[in-house]
Design a protein around this motif. Structure first.
Motif, PDB file in Angstrom:
ATOM      1  N   HIS A  15       1.404   6.733  15.796  1.00 42.43           N
ATOM      2  CA  HIS A  15       0.187   5.973  15.476  1.00 42.43           C
ATOM      3  C   HIS A  15       0.395   5.023  14.308  1.00 42.43           C
ATOM      4  O   HIS A  15      -0.544   4.443  13.791  1.00 42.43           O
ATOM      5  N   ASP A  16       1.667   4.891  13.909  1.00 41.46           N
ATOM      6  CA  ASP A  16       2.022   3.957  12.837  1.00 41.46           C
ATOM      7  C   ASP A  16       1.290   4.262  11.533  1.00 41.46           C
ATOM      8  O   ASP A  16       0.903   3.364  10.791  1.00 41.46           O
ATOM      9  N   ARG A  17       1.111   5.566  11.280  1.00 44.52           N
ATOM     10  CA  ARG A  17       0.560   5.960   9.979  1.00 44.52           C
ATOM     11  C   ARG A  17       1.723   6.343   9.064  1.00 44.52           C
ATOM     12  O   ARG A  17       2.849   6.477   9.506  1.00 44.52           O
ATOM     13  N   ARG A  18       1.433   6.537   7.781  1.00 43.09           N
ATOM     14  CA  ARG A  18       2.502   6.806   6.810  1.00 43.09           C
ATOM     15  C   ARG A  18       2.777   8.309   6.693  1.00 43.09           C
ATOM     16  O   ARG A  18       1.852   9.126   6.754  1.00 43.09           O
ATOM     17  N   ILE A  19       4.050   8.636   6.487  1.00 44.61           N
ATOM     18  CA  ILE A  19       4.449   9.997   6.118  1.00 44.61           C
ATOM     19  C   ILE A  19       4.353  10.068   4.591  1.00 44.61           C
ATOM     20  O   ILE A  19       4.849   9.169   3.900  1.00 44.61           O
ATOM     21  N   GLU A  20       3.708  11.116   4.073  1.00 45.83           N
ATOM     22  CA  GLU A  20       3.545  11.249   2.615  1.00 45.83           C
ATOM     23  C   GLU A  20       4.378  12.434   2.113  1.00 45.83           C
ATOM     24  O   GLU A  20       4.764  13.302   2.890  1.00 45.83           O
ATOM     25  N   PRO A  21       4.652  12.469   0.782  1.00 47.08           N
ATOM     26  CA  PRO A  21       5.620  13.456   0.258  1.00 47.08           C
ATOM     27  C   PRO A  21       5.355  14.901   0.666  1.00 47.08           C
ATOM     28  O   PRO A  21       6.296  15.648   0.917  1.00 47.08           O
TER      29      PRO A  21
END
Ligand code: FAQ
Length: 321
Positions: A15-21
């Protein structure tokens, strides 16, 4: 459990969202991100050296102030990037030690010498130009902290690119000797700038997976072509000749064709055998050693400040009990 986490990771990428830490990520994704971000951070820090050597020899106070600011910006980029790598669990000291030991790479471009002041202009024009081409798409990279760091870095790199071009326009409007310096610097930096984009797609082991993960948005060859197309008109305006007899407009492709890159040279430079590799790493090692007292003082200060805060808390707690 891992299946669910993996599905969530895959859906985030899809879904082209960001991976976060704090998100779960496959080890290979984490390792790829650490590799790329560390290599990028090292490049910014080592990249201070070729231009930094001209700070004391800048031809005017104005040029000195501009160059100082640019080199300081590169240090700042390195710091954001090391911080981004730390969000993945990497340790900054460990990354620096790996760089100094030759176990982590940095961009090949910084292993070429800067012989005249025109090199400062050409680095701004071509090297920062190539960096922008490569890094603007990284603002949409799938790893959140890296993508966000890249937004500010790209803004500063585009200022760097313009300062380099402005310097060259000034020299190009100067004497024959100055124009010859600009041409000579262009001759030396053109091919190494094209190599910054990495090996050709069919010899790039990481591209396919990095594209699938949304880390890279374009292949090495796509970005290299974009850079050539963008730069040829700028060279014409400057009045310099790009050192490639095969460079010509291809009306069918709507792009410039260009000659074959010396991939053996890139391989040699990446392996540590470029003209300045040993000197760059040795200088970095010295600077790291000379900076030990600053790191120790900062750590001692942080310890003292933490103790002070705790002491207050203990004291306050004691009074109330
Ligand atoms: N030099 O499979 P690929 C700057 C390595 S801009 C050295 O294609 P990937 C601003 C690569 O890491 C410069 N090594 O790899 C500035 C890989 O290593 P491995 C820095 C290179 O990652 C301006 C192996 O070869 N910019 O500093 C080079 O998919 C002026 C196979 O390659 C970035 O780092 C090279 N040219 O694509 C500062 C941008 N090319 O796995 C001061 C972020 C490849 O064997 C003054 N990085 N390698 O350990 C990227 O976009 C990518 O990592 C690429 C390489 C495109 C560089």
């Amino acid at each position: 459990m891992t299946d669910t986490l993996e599905q969530h990771f895959d859906a985030t990428i899809e879904h082209d969202r960001r991976i976060e830490p704090r998100d779960w990520m496959p080890d290979a994704y984490r390792n790829t991100m650490i590799r790329q971000i560390a290599q990028h951070a090292h490049s910014e820090i080592i990249g201070m050296q070729p231009e930094g050597t001209w700070i004391t020899r800048a031809p005017s106070l104005r040029r000195k102030a501009i160059l100082l600011a640019k080199v300081q910006d590169e240090a700042g980029h390195g710091m954001y990037l090391y911080s981004a790598a730390e969000t993945l669990g990497a340790d900054r000291t460990d990354l620096t030690e790996r760089l100094i030991a030759g176990r982590q790479k940095y961009s090949s471009i910084f292993n070429y010498p800067t012989l005249t002041y025109a090199d400062v202009g050409v680095i701004g024009w071509l090297v920062d130009g190539a960096a922008i081409c490569n890094q603007v798409p990284l603002c949409r990279s799938s790893y959140g902290p890296y993508a966000r760091a890249m937004v500010r870095i790209c803004k500063e790199e585009s200022f760097h690119q313009r300062q380099g071009y402005e310097l060259l326009l000034t020299m190009a409007a100067g004497t024959d000797a100055q124009r010859a310096m600009v041409q000579d610097a262009t001759n030396r930096f053109w091919w190494p700038s094209l190599m910054m984009f990495g090996p050709p797609d069919d010899a790039s082991p990481n591209t396919e997976r990095s594209m699938a993960w949304g880390i890279k948005r374009h292949t090495n060859d796509e970005l290299r072509q974009r850079f050539v197309d963008m730069t040829v008109p700028q060279a014409e305006k400057l009045g310099v000749t790009l050192p490639d007899p095969d460079l010509r407009w291809n009306p069918e492709r709507g792009r410039y064709d260009f000659g074959t890159i010396d991939w053996d040279e890139l391989t040699a430079v990446i392996k540590g055998n470029g003209p300045c590799n040993a000197q760059r790493v040795e200088r970095r090692r010295q600077a790291h050693e000379e900076g030990a007292w600053v790191r120790e003082a900062a750590a001692a200060h942080a310890r003292k400040a933490a103790l002070g805060a705790d002491g207050d808390r203990v004291h306050g707690g004691g009074a109330g009990s």
